[in-house]
Scaffold this motif. Structure first.
Motif, short mmCIF file in Angstrom:
data_model
loop_
_atom_site.label_atom_id
_atom_site.label_comp_id
_atom_site.label_asym_id
_atom_site.label_seq_id
_atom_site.Cartn_x
_atom_site.Cartn_y
_atom_site.Cartn_z
N TYR A 99 -1.04 -9.22 -3.72
CA TYR A 99 -0.13 -8.73 -2.20
C TYR A 99 1.26 -9.56 -1.77
O TYR A 99 1.30 -10.59 -1.80
CB TYR A 99 -1.61 -8.86 -0.98
CG TYR A 99 -2.90 -8.19 -0.94
CD1 TYR A 99 -2.79 -7.18 -1.35
CD2 TYR A 99 -3.80 -9.16 -1.67
CE1 TYR A 99 -4.49 -6.29 -1.84
CE2 TYR A 99 -5.04 -8.50 -2.05
CZ TYR A 99 -4.99 -7.29 -1.98
OH TYR A 99 -6.29 -6.88 -2.13
N LEU A 100 1.52 -7.63 -1.38
CA LEU A 100 3.05 -8.92 -0.39
C LEU A 100 2.32 -8.26 0.92
O LEU A 100 1.78 -7.42 1.37
CB LEU A 100 4.04 -7.79 -0.40
CG LEU A 100 4.46 -7.40 -1.35
CD1 LEU A 100 5.77 -6.63 -2.01
CD2 LEU A 100 5.01 -9.55 -2.11
N ILE A 101 2.14 -9.48 2.06
CA ILE A 101 1.90 -9.44 2.99
C ILE A 101 3.23 -9.83 4.20
O ILE A 101 4.16 -10.20 3.76
CB ILE A 101 1.35 -11.17 3.57
CG1 ILE A 101 0.00 -11.53 2.28
CG2 ILE A 101 0.60 -11.34 5.07
CD1 ILE A 101 -1.50 -10.62 3.24
N CYS A 102 3.28 -9.05 5.29
CA CYS A 102 4.46 -8.51 6.00
C CYS A 102 3.85 -9.23 7.19
O CYS A 102 2.97 -9.21 8.01
CB CYS A 102 4.96 -7.67 6.13
SG CYS A 102 6.30 -7.13 7.59
N GLY A 103 4.82 -10.03 8.10
CA GLY A 103 4.71 -10.27 9.78
C GLY A 103 5.42 -8.92 10.30
O GLY A 103 6.91 -9.80 10.44
N GLY A 136 4.93 -2.60 -2.28
CA GLY A 136 5.21 -2.54 -0.52
C GLY A 136 5.45 -0.16 0.07
O GLY A 136 6.67 -0.40 0.41
N LYS A 137 5.06 -0.38 -1.69
CA LYS A 137 4.97 1.16 -1.43
C LYS A 137 4.54 1.52 -0.36
O LYS A 137 4.95 2.78 0.68
CB LYS A 137 4.38 2.31 -2.11
CG LYS A 137 5.30 1.58 -4.18
CD LYS A 137 4.48 2.54 -4.89
CE LYS A 137 5.68 1.72 -6.50
NZ LYS A 137 4.98 2.19 -7.61
N THR A 138 3.07 1.27 0.19
CA THR A 138 2.26 1.34 1.58
C THR A 138 2.35 0.25 2.33
O THR A 138 1.44 -0.55 1.30
CB THR A 138 1.14 2.52 1.39
OG1 THR A 138 0.12 1.77 -0.34
CG2 THR A 138 1.21 3.77 0.05
N TRP A 139 1.63 0.20 3.15
CA TRP A 139 0.43 -0.36 3.81
C TRP A 139 -0.49 -0.44 4.77
O TRP A 139 -0.56 0.51 5.01
CB TRP A 139 2.29 -1.39 5.09
CG TRP A 139 2.79 -2.30 4.13
CD1 TRP A 139 4.12 -0.79 3.70
CD2 TRP A 139 3.77 -2.60 3.36
NE1 TRP A 139 5.05 -1.39 2.43
CE2 TRP A 139 4.68 -2.73 2.28
CE3 TRP A 139 2.92 -4.25 4.12
CZ2 TRP A 139 5.38 -4.09 3.19
CZ3 TRP A 139 4.04 -5.37 3.22
CH2 TRP A 139 5.19 -5.39 3.01
N GLU A 161 9.47 1.34 4.36
CA GLU A 161 9.96 1.42 5.73
C GLU A 161 9.10 2.78 6.71
O GLU A 161 9.48 2.28 7.96
CB GLU A 161 10.42 3.38 4.37
CG GLU A 161 10.73 4.39 5.69
CD GLU A 161 11.14 5.47 5.22
OE1 GLU A 161 12.34 6.71 5.30
OE2 GLU A 161 11.44 5.54 3.94
N GLU A 162 7.57 2.85 6.24
CA GLU A 162 6.82 3.36 7.23
C GLU A 162 6.60 1.79 8.11
O GLU A 162 6.03 1.99 9.94
CB GLU A 162 5.77 3.12 6.38
CG GLU A 162 4.28 2.23 5.67
CD GLU A 162 3.27 2.62 5.15
OE1 GLU A 162 2.69 2.36 5.77
OE2 GLU A 162 3.57 2.85 3.82
#
Length: 371
Positions: free
Chosen positions: A322-326, A338-341, A290-291
């Motif tokens: 880790y989850l990595i998001c682009g 995915g709770k905090t980024w 969400e953030e």
């Protein structure tokens, strides 16, 4: 007599000044040319591919050895993939390979025999294809590329009789993607249809799902795919599909993670991309990230035409824990599913976001040039 000498002096001085000016210009040009040559020789490698083996804490530019034109043109979207052997990249007249366990930037190049721009991992092989459905394969451990699925177009045209641009010009179906499961079932996404073969491409049948523009992923015998209606799931080797995520828009991406899948879908209400994960092979899903969503103010500014760039979430991968998001403005990492980024530090480079590929505990970031 004195007047004559003065006249000669007035005539000769401008001539001398002209010669000095020309000589000075010539020297300056030579100097600048020399500076440019030196600058080119000492310039850093092009920024095409970055590699991180420590969870994105530090990044290494491993572009040296790749064609220089990729710096300007960017990497073809389906022209690369990563697997347990490392990163493969299709460019120019070759296929380039970088091993994931290599400690120094090093690419091996293999001359490619065809004009297929797209490559994809298959079961114990590499597949190459183009939009006209001309396929090549290279079995792991061999050096030869050989034709495969040579009867696909003949059967595809017979199954799908739509008269479109592709059919009018080539009497063929446009190929958008190819995917092979661990069991050997092959899917080919066409312009408006998904085809399936369970006998190594001898015969093809239509799968009554999606619209051909589909991206697939597999985990423990379960298949997921994007579609214009969201995310679909199959537990019978892709013969039948059920919709598991829908926010009114299309599915953007599906990826395998530990225990299940991660997916990105477009939400028609917020007009943003959202992330979902499943840890039970796609049965149940939780929304995360969400953030990472753009603020309402930035969305309003974009709608009003004040902001030109988008902050949409473009990709999601797992690398180790880790989850990595682009996203269009950078790469983000989460160590708690995915709770905090946290935003990762990357070299400053002009781009439109990053395409991500993962091989074991190594992640590759390829700047998107917008082409």
């Amino acid at each position: 007599m004195k007047n004559k000498k003065m006249k000669r002096l007035f005539v000769s001085v401008p001539a001398i000044l002209l010669v000095l000016f020309l000589l000075n210009s010539f020297v300056l040009k030579e100097k600048k040319a020399g500076e440019k040559t030196t600058e080119r020789t000492k310039s850093a490698p092009a920024t095409i591919v970055f590699r991180s083996a420590d969870g994105g804490q530090t990044w290494q530019n491993i572009s040296e050895g790749l064609p220089e034109n990729l710096q300007r043109e960017g990497v073809w979207r389906d022209g690369l993939f990563a697997n347990d052997r490392g990163l493969y990249l299709r460019a120019g007249n070759g296929v380039y390979h970088s091993e994931s366990n290599s400690t120094t930037p090093f690419w091996t190049k293999e001359i490619f025999p065809g004009n297929q721009r797209n490559i994809a991992p298959g079961k114990n092989r590499i597949l190459a294809y183009n939009f006209r459905g001309q396929f090549l394969q290279k079995i792991n451990g061999t050096n030869n590329w050989s034709p495969i699925y040579t009867n696909f177009q003949e059967q595809a045209v017979r199954i799908d009789r739509m008269v479109d641009w592709m059919y009018k010009n080539y009497k063929e179906r446009e190929v958008r993607t190819v995917f092979e499961t661990a069991g050997g079932t092959v899917f080919i996404g066409s312009n408006n249809m998904l085809f399936r073969s369970t006998n190594s491409g001898k015969t093809w049948k239509q799968v009554h799902v999606g619209d051909g523009r589909m991206t697939l992923a597999e985990s423990n015998g379960v298949l997921l795919t994007t579609s214009k209606d969201g995310i679909l799931r199959s537990t019978d080797d892709g013969e039948n599909w059920d919709r598991v995520i829908s926010e009114g828009g299309a599915g953007i991406a599906v990826e395998r993670i530990d225990g299940g899948f991660a997916a990105i879908v477009y939400n028609t209400i917020t007009q943003t991309n959202s992330i979902h994960i499943s840890l039970d092979s796609g049965k149940t899903w939780n929304a995360i990230g969400e953030e990472l969503q753009p603020s309402w103010s930035s969305l309003l500014m974009k709608k009003a035409g004040i902001l030109q760039s988008s902050l949409d979430i473009l990709s999601i991968k797992q690398m180790g824990k880790y989850l990595i998001c682009g996203r269009a403005d950078g790469i983000f990492r989460s160590s708690d599913m995915g709770k905090t980024w946290e935003k990762l530090l990357l070299p400053a480079i002009e781009n439109y976001g990053f395409n991500l590929s993962v091989s074991g505990n190594v992640i590759y970031a390829i700047p998107n040039k917008g082409c």
